[in-house]
Write an enzyme that holds these catalytic residues in place. Structure first.
Site, short mmCIF file in Angstrom:
data_model
loop_
_atom_site.label_atom_id
_atom_site.label_comp_id
_atom_site.label_asym_id
_atom_site.label_seq_id
_atom_site.Cartn_x
_atom_site.Cartn_y
_atom_site.Cartn_z
N HIS A 93 -8.63 1.63 -3.29
CA HIS A 93 -9.50 1.54 -2.11
C HIS A 93 -10.08 2.92 -1.84
CE1 HIS A 93 -9.52 0.60 2.55
NE2 HIS A 93 -10.73 0.80 2.07
N ASP A 142 -4.73 3.97 -1.59
CA ASP A 142 -5.76 4.46 -0.68
C ASP A 142 -6.18 5.88 -1.05
OD1 ASP A 142 -6.02 2.32 1.28
OD2 ASP A 142 -3.93 2.76 1.78
N MET A 191 -8.64 8.94 0.08
CA MET A 191 -9.39 9.43 1.25
C MET A 191 -9.87 10.86 0.99
SD MET A 191 -6.80 8.24 4.23
CE MET A 191 -6.02 6.62 4.22
N ASP A 206 -6.82 -5.56 5.28
CA ASP A 206 -6.13 -4.26 5.20
C ASP A 206 -6.04 -3.62 6.58
OD1 ASP A 206 -5.12 -1.79 4.46
OD2 ASP A 206 -6.86 -1.21 3.25
N GLY A 207 -4.80 -3.41 7.02
CA GLY A 207 -4.57 -2.69 8.27
C GLY A 207 -3.79 -3.50 9.29
N HIS A 220 -1.74 -1.45 -3.88
CA HIS A 220 -2.94 -0.93 -3.20
C HIS A 220 -2.79 0.58 -3.07
CE1 HIS A 220 -6.32 -1.50 -0.30
NE2 HIS A 220 -5.78 -0.47 0.33
N MET A 249 -11.39 -4.58 6.81
CA MET A 249 -10.50 -3.62 7.47
C MET A 249 -10.18 -4.13 8.87
SD MET A 249 -9.87 -1.19 5.35
CE MET A 249 -8.87 -0.25 6.50
N SER A 270 0.85 -1.20 0.00
CA SER A 270 0.00 0.00 0.00
C SER A 270 0.88 1.24 0.00
CB SER A 270 -0.89 -0.01 1.25
OG SER A 270 -1.51 1.25 1.40
N MET A 313 -11.96 5.40 0.14
CA MET A 313 -12.50 5.74 1.46
C MET A 313 -13.11 7.13 1.33
SD MET A 313 -9.42 4.16 3.71
CE MET A 313 -8.34 4.15 2.28
C1 DX5 Z 1 -5.83 2.55 6.05
C2 DX5 Z 1 -5.55 2.09 4.65
C3 DX5 Z 1 -4.50 1.05 4.54
C4 DX5 Z 1 -3.14 1.46 5.01
C5 DX5 Z 1 -2.62 0.31 5.80
O1 DX5 Z 1 -6.98 3.29 6.07
O2 DX5 Z 1 -6.72 1.58 4.04
O3 DX5 Z 1 -4.42 0.52 3.22
O4 DX5 Z 1 -2.22 1.77 3.99
O5 DX5 Z 1 -1.49 0.71 6.46
P1 DX5 Z 1 -0.70 -0.26 7.42
O6 DX5 Z 1 -0.34 -1.47 6.62
O7 DX5 Z 1 0.47 0.54 7.84
O8 DX5 Z 1 -1.63 -0.61 8.56
ZN ZN Z 2 -6.46 0.50 2.08
#
Ligand code: DX5
Ligand code: ZN
Length: 223
Positions: free
Chosen positions: A66, A35, A37, A177-178, A33, A139, A8, A68
């Site tokens: 992804h 993200d 937001m 994820d996370g 991946h 998540m 990611s 969000m």
């Molecule tokens: C968080 C994201 C993740 C994030 C995960 O909202 O959706 O994809 O990059 O980060 P790590 O692997 O550091 O928990």
């Molecule tokens: Zn993510």
């Protein structure tokens, strides 16, 4: 699918993205991946369309985007046009009654359609939408930030999701994820996840490729 790590880029150094991407590719990663937001669905703002467009043109990786963002329907076409290969929306972000149609729309654009649920959303929610999903993204942190600790209920939620998908849509990719790192990945793998999104445990390391390899070895413990 073959169980694998999806790095990611949220945790990458954006001044110097290319060598980091080459490093994870050389280590065998083929899915990146990304993200997105909006500062509304989650209390953070990350990256968006221009970055996805250039990654699509130059990275040679499958882009697992992804979203969000609130009411993601507004932007599905824009992300498809920018080169997203997979597009995952959040159950909690889609206005009531619109999710099935939205997942169908994503598929109709030729993308894989993903559905993500936050840690507080019951896993059974997936039952209603499993047949319309190509990816189910569990998540294991509250979305919005990297480097948070893995949900204590993560493994049991993955196990529950695995059971639902095996029953209703065995071809659907189960992604987590996370908080995925060398300590948590084996548990998530044992619980039935196939794709392991990893941000800080890959791009937060001096050698992202070596980190992908180390994580991948822990997945294979089970197989
Ligand atoms: C968080 C994201 C993740 C994030 C995960 O909202 O959706 O994809 O990059 O980060 P790590 O692997 O550091 O928990
Ligand atoms: Zn993510």
């Amino acid at each position: 699918m073959k169980p694998q790590v999806a790095p990611s880029i949220l945790s990458a150094n954006f001044y110097d993205l290319r060598p980091q991407i080459e490093s994870v590719k050389a280590a065998g990663a083929s899915i990146l991946h990304v993200d997105v937001m909006d500062g509304r669905f989650v209390p953070n703002i990350s990256i968006g369309i221009p970055v996805i467009r250039t990654l699509s043109m130059y990275s040679g990786m499958t882009l697992d985007v992804h979203l969000m963002i609130e009411d993601p329907k507004r932007y599905v076409k824009a992300f498809a046009d920018a080169g997203a290969d997979w597009l995952t929306v959040h159950y909690e972000a889609v206005p009531q009654g619109g999710l099935e149609k939205l997942l169908k729309e994503i598929r109709a654009m030729g993308l894989k359609a993903g559905l993500s649920i936050k840690p507080d959303t019951p896993v059974v929610t997936l039952e209603r939408f499993a047949e319309f999903c190509d990816i189910a993204l569990i998540m294991t942190v509250p979305p919005g930030f990297g480097a948070q600790p893995y949900d204590a209920d993560g493994d049991s939620r993955i196990r529950a999701a695995r059971e639902i998908l095996d029953r209703l849509n065995p071809g659907c990719i189960l992604s987590v994820d996370g908080g995925i790192d060398t300590h948590t990945i084996a548990g998530a793998s044992g619980a039935g996840a196939e794709l392991f999104v990893a941000g800080s445990s890959v791009f937060g390391k001096p050698d992202p490729g070596a980190a992908v390899k180390e994580l991948t070895e822990r997945i294979e413990i089970k197989y």
